[in-house]
Write an enzyme that holds these catalytic residues in place. Structure first.
Site, PDB file in Angstrom:
ATOM      1  N   TYR A 149       0.794  -1.280   0.013  1.00  0.00           N
ATOM      2  CA  TYR A 149       0.073   0.080  -0.070  1.00  0.00           C
ATOM      3  C   TYR A 149       0.799   1.471   0.106  1.00  0.00           C
ATOM      4  CZ  TYR A 149      -4.446  -2.502   0.928  1.00  0.00           C
ATOM      5  OH  TYR A 149      -5.715  -3.456   0.718  1.00  0.00           O
ATOM      6  N   ASP A 285      -2.857 -17.060   6.301  1.00  0.00           N
ATOM      7  CA  ASP A 285      -3.972 -17.873   5.703  1.00  0.00           C
ATOM      8  C   ASP A 285      -4.439 -18.727   6.740  1.00  0.00           C
ATOM      9  OD1 ASP A 285      -1.492 -18.785   5.379  1.00  0.00           O
ATOM     10  OD2 ASP A 285      -2.081 -20.437   4.048  1.00  0.00           O
ATOM     11  N   ASP A 309      -5.768  -5.605   6.127  1.00  0.00           N
ATOM     12  CA  ASP A 309      -6.774  -5.044   5.456  1.00  0.00           C
ATOM     13  C   ASP A 309      -7.841  -6.102   5.375  1.00  0.00           C
ATOM     14  OD1 ASP A 309      -8.632  -3.474   3.764  1.00  0.00           O
ATOM     15  OD2 ASP A 309      -7.499  -3.051   2.328  1.00  0.00           O
TER      16      ASP A 309
END
Length: 420
Positions: A149, A285, A309
């Site tokens: 980002y 994950d 996010d």
């Protein structure tokens, strides 16, 4: 006019009449801000009986700013936040694919708001897809200024991108760029300094709020020098600066593995027996599975920008959706903090007085806690929970609840006030 909030020696100095800049927001910002402000003022009056009062200062950003000044983020807005330290905002428009870059990202990077703080808990009565949403109680510390980002990107087939691809291939032997002629490139910066200040903030929060653990969430098994370093730098910081307060579990394997849950429980028990906070890590994950299967295992979470996010929104869904999720962007060193509605602008619903204002209202509660007005924060949170539990709600919850009464945005704000 009121007075500015200041900071000295890392501590906020909040006057009885602080000036707080606010950005109404685009789209449904016009619907949610007015009832939110009414809730804030009512809570402050209820707690302090006129001895304290917020002086609201509107500043512009997004579409409203562009239409009035030709700028999406005027310098005057940045100056106002800089002068008063603490601000609150509604959702802002960002075109997808081109045009202006995200205003939220621009605000975070310009003011170096390195922590995106997202508390996630279930409010009684909120419809949830989980059997036991009450088990979910986490606070996300998402690094806000680095990672993908950071915006260091190069468009495919441009001269700059071709030059970078050639350098990567010729000078660094990057032969795994599968289609070099049509590849866009993004750079993922992760620094030791950025990692340490983020993990430090998470550990300090856990200590102050007596939370049992801090989980470092990463994908270091694949991205070894960025996310892997994030994990290791986090552990190093914990062991170096908090040796007497934390217990690190550096060999953490997913609790989804054989006997993993027993090992996790034993590590937590060992930490608590020593009067310490458990610092552990989890692959990203696996973490997305664990928040569904074993949410009690995680309390405070420290993670990088992109992971944060995903994780923040996934956790919000567990407790009723992003429509009621609060958030903040904070620099604990400078004191700069922007509290925000975490949902989008929903332009098709704008002006219809029907959306749920809880995200910005609960973000305001976070703001008051940050300011040290803890009683105000608690009053707002309790009143929101009472309104939802009584099934007098806006359309998003009304359609999911049996026997609920439908309220408009403004009516729901009034209902919160009535429950104080």
């Amino acid at each position: 006019m009121g007075n500015s909030i200041t900071i000295s020696n890392g501590k906020l100095n909040v006057p009885n009449d602080p000036i707080i800049p606010f950005i109404e927001g685009d789209g449904i910002g016009i619907d949610i801000w007015t009832p939110a402000q009414k809730v804030f003022d009512a809570a402050v009056e209820k707690v302090y009986g006129g001895q304290k009062k917020v002086e609201w200062l509107e500043v512009l950003a997004g579409e409203k700013a562009y239409h009035e000044s030709g700028e999406w983020l005027p310098q005057q807005t940045l100056d106002a936040i800089h002068d008063h330290l603490v601000a609150i905002k509604g959702p802002l428009t960002t075109p997808i694919g081109g045009g202006i870059r995200s205003l939220n990202v621009q605000l975070r990077q310009t003011l170096d708001l390195y922590v995106c703080l997202r508390p996630v808990r279930w409010f009684k009565g909120v419809p949830s897809p989980l059997v036991h949403p009450e088990y979910t109680d986490m606070v996300i510390f998402r690094e806000n200024t680095e990672d993908i980002y950071a915006g260091i990107e190069f468009q495919a087939e441009t001269d700059d991108c071709k030059k970078l691809v050639n350098i990567l291939q010729d000078d660094f032997g990057a032969r795994n760029i599968r289609f070099p002629e049509t590849t866009s490139i993004g750079i993922k910066p992760v620094s030791k300094e950025g990692t340490e200040r983020l993990v430090k903030a998470a550990i300090e929060y856990a200590i102050e709020h007596r939370k049992p653990s801090v989980t470092i969430v990463h994908k270091g098994n694949i991205m070894k020098f960025t996310e892997g370093s994030f994990k290791q730098w986090g552990y190093d910081l914990a062991e170096r600066e908090y040796a007497d307060k934390v217990f690190t579990w550096g060999m953490y394997d997913s609790i989804l593995s054989t006997d993993g849950i027993d090992a996790a429980n034993q590590a937590q028990e060992d930490a608590e027996a020593a009067g310490k906070i458990l610092v552990k890590d989890c692959i990203a994950d696996a973490f997305l599975q664990e928040i569904l299967l074993y949410p009690k295992q995680h309390s405070v979470v420290a993670t990088l920008n992109l992971n944060g996010d995903y994780v923040s929104d996934a956790l919000a869904a567990c407790v009723g959706g992003i429509g009621i999720a609060p958030g903040a962007n904070i620099n604990y060193a400078t004191g700069f903090a922007i509290f925000e509605a975490t949902h989008g602008t929903a332009p098709k619903l704008a002006g219809k007085n029907m959306v749920n204002p809880s995200s910005i209202i609960l973000s305001g509660a976070m703001m008051f806690e940050y300011m040290g007005w803890v009683e105000v924060a608690k009053l707002i949170e309790d009143a929101v929970e009472k309104a939802i539990a009584s099934k007098r709600v806006t359309f998003d919850f009304h359609r999911l609840m049996d026997g609920a009464e439908l309220l408009s945005t403004s009516e729901f704000g009034d209902e919160i006030i009535a429950n104080m």
